[in-house]
Design an enzyme around this catalytic site. Structure first.
Site, mmCIF file in Angstrom:
data_model
loop_
_atom_site.group_PDB
_atom_site.id
_atom_site.type_symbol
_atom_site.label_atom_id
_atom_site.label_comp_id
_atom_site.label_asym_id
_atom_site.label_seq_id
_atom_site.Cartn_x
_atom_site.Cartn_y
_atom_site.Cartn_z
ATOM 1 N N ARG A 242 0.585 -43.377 72.018
ATOM 2 C CA ARG A 242 0.657 -42.106 71.291
ATOM 3 C C ARG A 242 -0.767 -41.623 71.060
ATOM 4 O O ARG A 242 -1.487 -42.157 70.232
ATOM 5 C CB ARG A 242 1.369 -42.357 69.953
ATOM 6 C CG ARG A 242 1.788 -41.132 69.215
ATOM 7 C CD ARG A 242 2.169 -41.479 67.793
ATOM 8 N NE ARG A 242 0.995 -41.744 66.988
ATOM 9 C CZ ARG A 242 0.918 -42.665 66.032
ATOM 10 N NH1 ARG A 242 1.923 -43.443 65.752
ATOM 11 N NH2 ARG A 242 -0.199 -42.830 65.348
ATOM 12 N N HIS B 135 0.753 -39.811 64.219
ATOM 13 C CA HIS B 135 2.221 -39.931 64.169
ATOM 14 C C HIS B 135 2.886 -38.550 64.100
ATOM 15 O O HIS B 135 3.817 -38.248 64.849
ATOM 16 C CB HIS B 135 2.614 -40.786 62.963
ATOM 17 C CG HIS B 135 4.082 -40.876 62.733
ATOM 18 N ND1 HIS B 135 4.927 -41.563 63.575
ATOM 19 C CD2 HIS B 135 4.863 -40.347 61.756
ATOM 20 C CE1 HIS B 135 6.168 -41.457 63.119
ATOM 21 N NE2 HIS B 135 6.156 -40.728 62.026
ATOM 22 N N TYR C 214 -6.137 -46.166 60.902
ATOM 23 C CA TYR C 214 -5.603 -47.454 61.360
ATOM 24 C C TYR C 214 -5.896 -47.792 62.821
ATOM 25 O O TYR C 214 -5.390 -48.787 63.339
ATOM 26 C CB TYR C 214 -4.092 -47.544 61.090
ATOM 27 C CG TYR C 214 -3.272 -46.381 61.646
ATOM 28 C CD1 TYR C 214 -2.842 -46.386 62.962
ATOM 29 C CD2 TYR C 214 -2.942 -45.293 60.839
ATOM 30 C CE1 TYR C 214 -2.097 -45.332 63.454
ATOM 31 C CE2 TYR C 214 -2.196 -44.238 61.326
ATOM 32 C CZ TYR C 214 -1.770 -44.259 62.630
ATOM 33 O OH TYR C 214 -1.033 -43.212 63.128
HETATM 34 C C1 LIG Z 1 15.937 -45.934 59.087
HETATM 35 C C2 LIG Z 1 14.565 -45.393 58.911
HETATM 36 N N1 LIG Z 1 13.626 -46.130 58.275
HETATM 37 C C3 LIG Z 1 12.383 -45.622 58.112
HETATM 38 C C4 LIG Z 1 12.066 -44.375 58.563
HETATM 39 C C5 LIG Z 1 10.674 -43.826 58.338
HETATM 40 N N2 LIG Z 1 9.939 -43.725 59.607
HETATM 41 C C6 LIG Z 1 9.873 -42.552 60.254
HETATM 42 S S1 LIG Z 1 9.038 -42.680 61.684
HETATM 43 C C7 LIG Z 1 8.769 -44.336 61.461
HETATM 44 C C8 LIG Z 1 8.026 -45.131 62.502
HETATM 45 C C9 LIG Z 1 8.815 -45.289 63.749
HETATM 46 O O1 LIG Z 1 8.045 -45.823 64.768
HETATM 47 P P1 LIG Z 1 8.587 -46.023 66.229
HETATM 48 O O2 LIG Z 1 10.006 -46.450 66.200
HETATM 49 O O3 LIG Z 1 7.642 -46.898 66.936
HETATM 50 O O4 LIG Z 1 8.588 -44.570 66.861
HETATM 51 P P2 LIG Z 1 7.386 -43.533 67.089
HETATM 52 O O5 LIG Z 1 7.280 -42.726 65.821
HETATM 53 O O6 LIG Z 1 6.155 -44.304 67.394
HETATM 54 O O7 LIG Z 1 7.839 -42.694 68.217
HETATM 55 C C10 LIG Z 1 9.313 -44.756 60.255
HETATM 56 C C11 LIG Z 1 9.245 -46.135 59.746
HETATM 57 C C12 LIG Z 1 13.083 -43.643 59.216
HETATM 58 N N3 LIG Z 1 12.864 -42.432 59.728
HETATM 59 N N4 LIG Z 1 14.321 -44.160 59.382
#
Ligand SMILES: Cc1ncc(C[n+]2csc(CCOP(=O)(O)OP(=O)(O)O)c2C)c(N)n1
Length: 381
Positions: free
Chosen positions: A271, A275, A284
């Site tokens: 990425r 985020h 980070y």
């Molecule tokens: C069930 C749930 N727990 C926590 C969150 C908060 N949250 C939003 S994005 C994220 C990180 C997700 O990372 P990843 O799965 O690696 O996907 P990326 O954002 O890198 O595409 C979190 C913890 C959420 N949206 N849903």
């Protein structure tokens, strides 16, 4: 005489009910991410397909920069950019047939748009305007899922139901590396493998779940290895290699369609942006890491391969850029128009039958809006 000889005919045997279920070796992912660009395999790839992928990557990158700009202009509430991950996004959309279904996460607007959804409608949810924003049935694209991994059991349910009905449908579900730690991921993969459902799971391992690096997410040798525990093949792919991504996903879709069951594909990517526009990635991770990945850019990788083979010239690159620019201009223009929204719509389509609590809240909002209407015209239901 040895101790064993003294014991006579004793031979340890496995428990009676146990028998080998399958050889796990064919399920194991490659030792290194599979690549096509820059290897001998590139010579065999269809140049028309690669040019199509290239045009979509250029369009996708431009969509990301435009959507991010819209957040800065206050026209979009939030945007999770997929810059650097365009090859995964585009390949996921192009590997499917029209009759198949895509189950995206919030980061997958490019896949949604590449599948045919209107670029503005794909941003409606992220603008905070409306549930989903597009008709999921029009292009067979499920809503962009914000709750991590919840789209995966949905994909399995749809694929399994389609198979029971005899419909020739494959579901491709997208999830991030962080999402693989969710219970929904486990439940979806387990059911999919037990039912041999026609599903492809695409994990985009982009290095981070917001600020959490992969090393803190899992102790598995790779995310693709998780497939073996469920009894499905795992594939490890260079997620910035559009040709490799398209080949591996197409193979997995074909396998699912012909009754071979599910596949877990881990795309190793990065990425490049934060985020979302609300995150500061410099807190980070260091610049050197980002720069190393910029040097492995999906558009550059494909462009270099095609130009070196004389399959893409400057005019074609310019045409792709102009097409992307026209898309961005249209997106900008339409996103700059104030949407016509009825706040009362908030209560529609949540439940088949509105609950007592929602009815109460609806009445409350209506009263508030009517009190504030004074000299405004409006149609409140
Ligand atoms: C069930 C749930 N727990 C926590 C969150 C908060 N949250 C939003 S994005 C994220 C990180 C997700 O990372 P990843 O799965 O690696 O996907 P990326 O954002 O890198 O595409 C979190 C913890 C959420 N949206 N849903």
């Amino acid at each position: 005489m040895t101790v064993m000889e003294q014991r006579g005919a004793y031979r340890p045997s496995p428990p009676p009910a146990w028998q080998p279920r399958m050889d796990p070796a064919p399920l194991l992912p490659d030792a290194e991410p599979y690549r096509v660009l820059g290897t001998e395999a590139a010579a065999k790839a269809d140049p028309d397909l690669l040019r199509r992928l290239h045009a979509q990557l250029v369009r996708g990158r431009r969509y990301n920069t435009q959507a991010t700009a819209l957040t800065k202009q206050g026209r979009l509430a939030v945007y999770p950019s997929s810059t650097g991950q365009e090859a995964c996004e585009v390949a996921a959309a192009l590997a499917l047939e029209e009759r198949d279904w895509l189950f995206p996460s919030y980061r997958d607007t490019l896949a949604v748009v590449a599948r045919g959804v209107d670029p503005v409608e794909a941003l409606t949810l992220l603008r905070g305007d409306w549930h989903t924003g597009y008709d999921p049935h029009a292009h067979r694209v499920a809503p962009l899922s914000t709750p991590l991994a919840t789209q995966l059991p949905h994909a399995v349910g749809l694929a399994h139901a389609a198979r029971l009905k005899g419909d020739d449908v494959v579901a491709l579900a997208m999830v991030g590396d962080g999402g693989t730690s969710e219970g929904d991921f486990h439940e979806a993969l387990n059911f999919a493998a037990v039912w041999q459902a026609p599903v492809v799971f695409l994990v985009q391992n982009n290095g981070f779940a917001i600020s959490v690096p992969l090393a803190k997410q899992t102790a598995a040798p790779s995310l693709a290895h998780k497939a073996v525990g469920y009894g499905m093949p795992g594939r490890l792919v260079d997620g910035n290699d559009a040709a490799a991504m398209h080949e591996v996903l197409s193979d997995a879709v074909r396998r699912a369609r012909t009754g071979g069951g599910p596949t877990l594909v881990e795309a190793v990517t990065y990425r490049i942006e934060a985020h979302t526009n609300a995150d500061d990635a410099t807190r980070y991770r260091g610049d050197a890491e980002v720069e190393a990945w910029r040097a492995h850019d999906p558009i550059q990788l494909l462009e270099r391969e095609l130009t070196a083979r004389g399959q893409l010239d400057e005019a074609a690159i310019e045409a792709a850029r102009q097409d992307a620019e026209a898309m961005a201009a249209d997106l900008r223009e339409r996103m700059n128009r104030d949407p016509e929204l009825n706040p009362m719509d908030l209560f529609d389509h949540v439940y088949a039958e509105t609950t007592a609590q929602l009815r109460e809240q609806r009445a409350l909002l209506r009263a508030e809006l009517e009190a504030g209407q004074d000299d405004k015209e409006g149609d409140l239901r």
